[in-house]
Design an enzyme around this catalytic site. Structure first.
Site: not given
Length: 334
Positions: A58, A179
């Site tokens: 994003d 992540y």
């Protein structure tokens, strides 16, 4: 003789600072990592080369180790590989000679994490990697300035380029994505040099409670409560590893590994864990929200700038095509 494939598939591994971009994916009139990479490929191969990415990040999200594949027309590939020369791209700036930039790139390459079961790539081509980085310097420098955007030379770095093994698909062949999210609390202190890659919160967080809470999410579940669902896509994911710890400098890291993550999933999980760390909810609350399978205002997303795509793992080369087939069948419209 069997006919040659009309394209050569390349695997490209890269890292980027997500701050100057509106995410990975192309968007009309907005700067994206995908556009920068594809423009650099076009400079090198003189033809448009659409990319497929392992994980679509994003706006503002960073990547220490991102993987893409690109199908280059064979004629363009052969033209470039026949004319190695100095590796310069016409009109492109040379790759940055700055020692700090070089050492940062080397450190990034050395800490890419588990590209686990297999490298899933052929011999690395360092000359082509240098040419792409030279092209990126032009795209992120002069070309951005010409469009009225701030130049950000060095914000995207190609770590390696190689011909992909048969069956390799950067997105669907992946076994997992990892992540990391960094949080600085009252105990960490708010160092201005960390503000671009960590979420500053005021109270001291209970890291043990956060670590206990995230383990409630491990396994195969419907993560609808933590996702922004896309039409026709499943929100079922397998969270394979999940930890929260504090390093010797006091920085808190939330580390999550899953087969894949749906939209906003990591940031929503981190937001829930921080609420536990602040004492607003008990350690069982994130698990209760998971089982509720309801997306509502109770889950607050963590800001994007603390999040880094840390690693993408692939199976052995012989299993790449089958992994891609199974993933496509399972995830459908993702």
């Amino acid at each position: 003789m069997p006919e040659q494939d009309p394209c050569v598939r390349l695997r490209i591994d890269l890292a980027y600072d997500g701050a100057p971009f509106r995410g990975w994916a192309r968007q009309p009139g907005l700067p994206s990592v995908q556009e920068a990479v594809e423009d650099a490929l076009c400079l090198v191969f003189r033809v448009r080369c659409p990319t497929v990415v392992a994980g679509r990040t994003d706006t503002g999200v960073h990547a220490r180790s991102q993987t893409v594949h690109v199908d280059v027309p064979r004629e363009a590939w052969e033209r470039v590989t026949r004319s190695r020369g100095t590796g310069r791209v016409a009109g492109a700036l040379p790759a940055s000679p700055d020692p700090a930039h070089a050492s940062a790139t080397a450190a990034t390459a050395a800490t890419t994490g588990p590209v686990a079961a297999s490298d899933a790539r052929g011999p690395v081509d360092p000359v082509l990697a240098r040419r792409l980085n030279g092209a990126l310097n032009r795209v992120l420098g002069k070309d951005r300035a010409d469009r009225g955007w701030e130049p950000v030379v060095g914000a995207v770095v190609v770590q390696s380029v190689a011909q992909a093994p048969p069956g390799f698909d950067a997105r669907f062949s992946a076994l997992s994505r990892a992540y990391r999210y960094r949080v600085a609390d009252a105990r960490t202190g708010h160092d201005p040099l960390t503000r671009t890659f960590s979420w500053w919160v005021d109270p001291q967080l209970d890291v043990a409670a956060m670590d206990g809470a995230v383990r409630e999410l491990l396994g195969l579940h419907d993560f609808l409560s933590y996702c922004k669902p896309r039409a026709g896509a499943t929100t079922v994911r397998e969270l394979q590893r999940a930890t929260v710890d504090r390093d010797e400098h006091g920085m808190i890291t939330v580390a999550l590994t899953a087969d894949a993550f749906c939209h906003h999933m990591v940031r929503s999980v981190v937001g829930a864990l921080v609420r536990v760390g602040e004492g607003r909810h008990g350690p069982s609350w994130p698990g209760e929200r998971l089982r509720a399978r309801t997306r509502d205002a109770a889950i607050v997303m963590a800001p994007a700038h603390g999040l880094v795509l840390d690693a993408v793992a692939y199976p052995d080369d012989a299993l790449l095509a089958e992994r891609a087939r199974v993933t496509r069948a399972r995830r459908g419209g993702d």
